[in-house]
Write a protein that holds these residues in place. Structure first.
Motif, mmCIF file in Angstrom:
data_model
loop_
_atom_site.group_PDB
_atom_site.id
_atom_site.type_symbol
_atom_site.label_atom_id
_atom_site.label_comp_id
_atom_site.label_asym_id
_atom_site.label_seq_id
_atom_site.Cartn_x
_atom_site.Cartn_y
_atom_site.Cartn_z
ATOM 1 N N ARG A 90 0.823 -1.216 0.000
ATOM 2 C CA ARG A 90 0.000 0.000 0.000
ATOM 3 C C ARG A 90 0.855 1.264 0.000
ATOM 4 N NH1 ARG A 90 -4.561 -2.100 4.089
ATOM 5 N NH2 ARG A 90 -5.914 -3.014 2.536
ATOM 6 N N GLU A 91 1.924 1.237 0.760
ATOM 7 C CA GLU A 91 2.820 2.406 0.814
ATOM 8 C C GLU A 91 3.406 2.687 -0.568
ATOM 9 O OE1 GLU A 91 5.167 5.599 1.984
ATOM 10 O OE2 GLU A 91 3.469 4.679 3.007
ATOM 11 N N ILE A 92 3.921 1.674 -1.209
ATOM 12 C CA ILE A 92 4.528 1.853 -2.527
ATOM 13 C C ILE A 92 3.475 2.262 -3.549
ATOM 14 C CG2 ILE A 92 5.759 0.679 -4.396
ATOM 15 C CD1 ILE A 92 7.332 1.381 -1.722
ATOM 16 N N PHE A 93 2.330 1.595 -3.518
ATOM 17 C CA PHE A 93 1.263 1.908 -4.467
ATOM 18 C C PHE A 93 0.821 3.363 -4.323
ATOM 19 C CE2 PHE A 93 -3.052 1.804 -6.180
ATOM 20 C CZ PHE A 93 -2.832 1.137 -7.384
ATOM 21 N N SER A 94 0.647 3.817 -3.091
ATOM 22 C CA SER A 94 0.198 5.205 -2.898
ATOM 23 C C SER A 94 1.274 6.193 -3.343
ATOM 24 C CB SER A 94 -0.217 5.457 -1.454
ATOM 25 O OG SER A 94 0.872 5.381 -0.589
ATOM 26 N N ARG A 95 2.529 5.876 -3.130
ATOM 27 C CA ARG A 95 3.608 6.758 -3.605
ATOM 28 C C ARG A 95 3.611 6.831 -5.131
ATOM 29 N NH1 ARG A 95 8.719 7.448 -0.337
ATOM 30 N NH2 ARG A 95 8.052 7.225 1.812
ATOM 31 N N LEU A 96 3.410 5.682 -5.774
ATOM 32 C CA LEU A 96 3.375 5.671 -7.231
ATOM 33 C C LEU A 96 2.168 6.446 -7.758
ATOM 34 C CD1 LEU A 96 4.438 1.973 -7.884
ATOM 35 C CD2 LEU A 96 5.801 4.044 -8.304
ATOM 36 N N GLN A 97 1.045 6.337 -7.083
ATOM 37 C CA GLN A 97 -0.140 7.104 -7.473
ATOM 38 C C GLN A 97 0.112 8.603 -7.320
ATOM 39 O OE1 GLN A 97 -3.184 5.224 -4.989
ATOM 40 N NE2 GLN A 97 -4.363 4.874 -6.851
ATOM 41 N N ARG A 98 0.620 9.000 -6.147
ATOM 42 C CA ARG A 98 0.872 10.430 -5.902
ATOM 43 C C ARG A 98 1.867 11.012 -6.893
ATOM 44 N NH1 ARG A 98 1.029 8.800 -0.398
ATOM 45 N NH2 ARG A 98 3.283 8.925 -0.440
ATOM 46 N N GLY A 99 2.848 10.206 -7.274
ATOM 47 C CA GLY A 99 3.863 10.672 -8.215
ATOM 48 C C GLY A 99 3.444 10.565 -9.672
ATOM 49 N N LYS A 100 2.215 10.136 -9.917
ATOM 50 C CA LYS A 100 1.650 9.997 -11.262
ATOM 51 C C LYS A 100 2.381 8.948 -12.109
ATOM 52 C CE LYS A 100 -1.215 13.488 -10.694
ATOM 53 N NZ LYS A 100 -2.401 13.185 -9.985
ATOM 54 N N ALA A 101 3.137 8.049 -11.468
ATOM 55 C CA ALA A 101 3.851 7.002 -12.204
ATOM 56 C C ALA A 101 2.909 5.961 -12.790
ATOM 57 C CB ALA A 101 4.871 6.317 -11.290
ATOM 58 N N LEU A 102 1.700 5.856 -12.238
ATOM 59 C CA LEU A 102 0.735 4.870 -12.719
ATOM 60 C C LEU A 102 -0.241 5.454 -13.738
ATOM 61 C CD1 LEU A 102 -0.083 3.125 -9.325
ATOM 62 C CD2 LEU A 102 1.517 2.378 -11.088
ATOM 63 N N ALA A 103 -0.184 6.750 -13.968
ATOM 64 C CA ALA A 103 -1.159 7.409 -14.828
ATOM 65 C C ALA A 103 -1.202 6.823 -16.232
ATOM 66 C CB ALA A 103 -0.873 8.909 -14.892
ATOM 67 N N GLN A 104 -0.079 6.471 -16.784
ATOM 68 C CA GLN A 104 -0.044 5.929 -18.146
ATOM 69 C C GLN A 104 -0.510 4.473 -18.202
ATOM 70 O OE1 GLN A 104 3.990 6.308 -19.425
ATOM 71 N NE2 GLN A 104 4.773 4.858 -17.936
ATOM 72 N N MET A 105 -0.772 3.869 -17.054
ATOM 73 C CA MET A 105 -1.201 2.472 -17.010
ATOM 74 C C MET A 105 -2.693 2.329 -16.740
ATOM 75 S SD MET A 105 1.920 0.885 -14.876
ATOM 76 C CE MET A 105 3.571 1.421 -15.209
ATOM 77 N N THR A 106 -3.429 3.415 -16.863
ATOM 78 C CA THR A 106 -4.862 3.335 -16.597
ATOM 79 C C THR A 106 -5.633 3.002 -17.869
ATOM 80 O OG1 THR A 106 -5.119 5.708 -16.914
ATOM 81 C CG2 THR A 106 -4.795 4.942 -14.666
ATOM 82 N N VAL A 107 -6.685 2.224 -17.685
ATOM 83 C CA VAL A 107 -7.596 1.850 -18.767
ATOM 84 C C VAL A 107 -9.005 1.813 -18.198
ATOM 85 C CG1 VAL A 107 -5.882 0.482 -20.044
ATOM 86 C CG2 VAL A 107 -7.290 -0.621 -18.323
ATOM 87 N N LEU A 108 -9.984 1.797 -19.053
ATOM 88 C CA LEU A 108 -11.373 1.593 -18.646
ATOM 89 C C LEU A 108 -11.772 2.386 -17.403
ATOM 90 C CD1 LEU A 108 -11.534 -2.267 -19.175
ATOM 91 C CD2 LEU A 108 -12.360 -0.495 -20.731
ATOM 92 N N ASP A 109 -12.034 3.630 -17.585
ATOM 93 C CA ASP A 109 -12.512 4.489 -16.496
ATOM 94 C C ASP A 109 -11.518 4.637 -15.355
ATOM 95 O OD1 ASP A 109 -14.964 4.867 -17.825
ATOM 96 O OD2 ASP A 109 -15.741 2.996 -16.971
#
Length: 132
Positions: A90-109
């Motif tokens: 959860r810590e790593i996931f939230s850091r990646l979310q806050r840093g927008k590192a996951l933004a390019q991996m979003t699909v379907l809403d």
């Protein structure tokens, strides 16, 4: 490096289930496993065989004080529920979310694409069959 340090800090919070003063800390065993997976070693024996050649890197990059052998890593981690690792995830996931590192991996809403590591099992309540 900040993410690796964050993982290490989370692992240091976990209570060590062993009694006494073990030679290798729970955090070192968990970080050894983390290093093995992130370095893409095909197995524990392969990791152990190659770790002495990269011992300095394991200390510098993963903050591992004492790298655990295959048998020690298994002894320590096999008894631990996978749910113990959820806070680190959860810590790593939230850091990646806050840093927008996951933004390019979003699909379907805005949902994320997820790669699984194959440690779980698939199961179905209903068996699908054409009757033959």
């Amino acid at each position: 490096m900040a993410l690796v340090r964050a993982v290490r800090r989370e692992f240091e919070k976990f209570p060590d289930p062993r009694k006494g003063r073990p030679q290798i800390s729970f955090a070192d065993a968990a970080m050894s496993a983390f290093a093995m997976f992130s370095l893409k070693d095909p197995s524990l024996p392969a990791f152990e065989k190659r770790w002495s050649a990269r011992d300095h890197n394991l200390h510098a990059l993963y903050h591992i004080e004492k790298v655990s052998s295959e048998s020690t890593m298994r002894e320590i981690l096999d008894e631990v529920s996978p749910y113990v690792f959820r806070p680190a995830f959860r810590e790593i996931f939230s850091r990646l979310q806050r840093g927008k590192a996951l933004a390019q991996m979003t699909v379907l809403d805005g949902r994320y694409i997820l790669a699984l590591d194959g440690t779980g099992c698939f199961s179905w309540e209903k068996v699908f069959s054409d009757g033959s």
